[in-house]
Design a protein around this motif. Structure first.
Motif, mmCIF file in Angstrom:
data_model
loop_
_atom_site.group_PDB
_atom_site.id
_atom_site.type_symbol
_atom_site.label_atom_id
_atom_site.label_comp_id
_atom_site.label_asym_id
_atom_site.label_seq_id
_atom_site.Cartn_x
_atom_site.Cartn_y
_atom_site.Cartn_z
ATOM 1 N N ALA A 43 0.832 -1.200 0.000
ATOM 2 C CA ALA A 43 0.000 0.000 0.000
ATOM 3 C C ALA A 43 0.871 1.256 0.000
ATOM 4 O O ALA A 43 0.569 2.229 -0.714
ATOM 5 C CB ALA A 43 -0.931 -0.003 1.206
ATOM 6 N N ALA A 44 1.953 1.246 0.750
ATOM 7 C CA ALA A 44 2.856 2.399 0.777
ATOM 8 C C ALA A 44 3.524 2.601 -0.575
ATOM 9 O O ALA A 44 3.679 3.736 -1.046
ATOM 10 C CB ALA A 44 3.902 2.207 1.873
ATOM 11 N N VAL A 46 2.368 1.665 -3.557
ATOM 12 C CA VAL A 46 1.360 2.143 -4.508
ATOM 13 C C VAL A 46 1.067 3.617 -4.266
ATOM 14 O O VAL A 46 0.953 4.409 -5.212
ATOM 15 C CB VAL A 46 0.075 1.292 -4.412
ATOM 16 C CG1 VAL A 46 -1.075 1.938 -5.167
ATOM 17 C CG2 VAL A 46 0.339 -0.115 -4.923
ATOM 18 N N THR A 47 0.997 4.020 -3.025
ATOM 19 C CA THR A 47 0.759 5.428 -2.692
ATOM 20 C C THR A 47 1.918 6.293 -3.163
ATOM 21 O O THR A 47 1.705 7.369 -3.735
ATOM 22 C CB THR A 47 0.550 5.591 -1.177
ATOM 23 O OG1 THR A 47 -0.562 4.784 -0.776
ATOM 24 C CG2 THR A 47 0.296 7.036 -0.807
ATOM 25 N N ALA A 48 3.143 5.823 -2.940
ATOM 26 C CA ALA A 48 4.314 6.594 -3.364
ATOM 27 C C ALA A 48 4.355 6.755 -4.880
ATOM 28 O O ALA A 48 4.665 7.837 -5.400
ATOM 29 C CB ALA A 48 5.589 5.909 -2.864
ATOM 30 N N GLY A 50 1.784 6.691 -6.874
ATOM 31 C CA GLY A 50 0.694 7.598 -7.222
ATOM 32 C C GLY A 50 1.032 9.050 -6.951
ATOM 33 O O GLY A 50 0.765 9.934 -7.782
ATOM 34 N N VAL A 51 1.647 9.313 -5.823
ATOM 35 C CA VAL A 51 2.036 10.692 -5.489
ATOM 36 C C VAL A 51 3.077 11.187 -6.469
ATOM 37 O O VAL A 51 3.026 12.330 -6.939
ATOM 38 C CB VAL A 51 2.562 10.756 -4.025
ATOM 39 C CG1 VAL A 51 3.250 12.081 -3.754
ATOM 40 C CG2 VAL A 51 1.425 10.540 -3.059
ATOM 41 N N ARG A 52 4.024 10.338 -6.816
ATOM 42 C CA ARG A 52 5.066 10.738 -7.759
ATOM 43 C C ARG A 52 4.464 11.028 -9.144
ATOM 44 O O ARG A 52 4.904 11.958 -9.830
ATOM 45 C CB ARG A 52 6.111 9.662 -7.831
ATOM 46 C CG ARG A 52 7.306 10.061 -8.627
ATOM 47 C CD ARG A 52 8.428 9.090 -8.482
ATOM 48 N NE ARG A 52 9.552 9.584 -9.266
ATOM 49 C CZ ARG A 52 10.730 9.074 -9.240
ATOM 50 N NH1 ARG A 52 10.969 8.040 -8.477
ATOM 51 N NH2 ARG A 52 11.707 9.578 -9.965
#
Length: 56
Positions: A43-44, A46-48, A50-52
């Motif tokens: 999850a971390a 995928v979030t990273a 996405g943020v990038r």
């Protein structure tokens, strides 16, 4: 036939062997902790990603 519908327990479980099987034991706490850690890491990541992608 109606007796089967009215009286619980009169039907044998020959057609449903899963009812006779013992439940699976819970996995050890280390396995559960490892699964949770892997899910959190995924999850971390995928979030990273996405943020990038949004910041570009």
């Amino acid at each position: 036939m109606m007796r089967l519908a009215r009286e619980p327990g009169t039907r044998d479980s020959a057609g449903r062997p899963e009812r006779d099987a013992a439940p699976r034991p819970a996995p050890p706490w280390r396995v559960r902790a490892l699964r949770l850690s892997a899910a959190a890491a995924l999850a971390a990541a995928v979030t990273a990603v996405g943020v990038r992608a949004v910041r570009r």
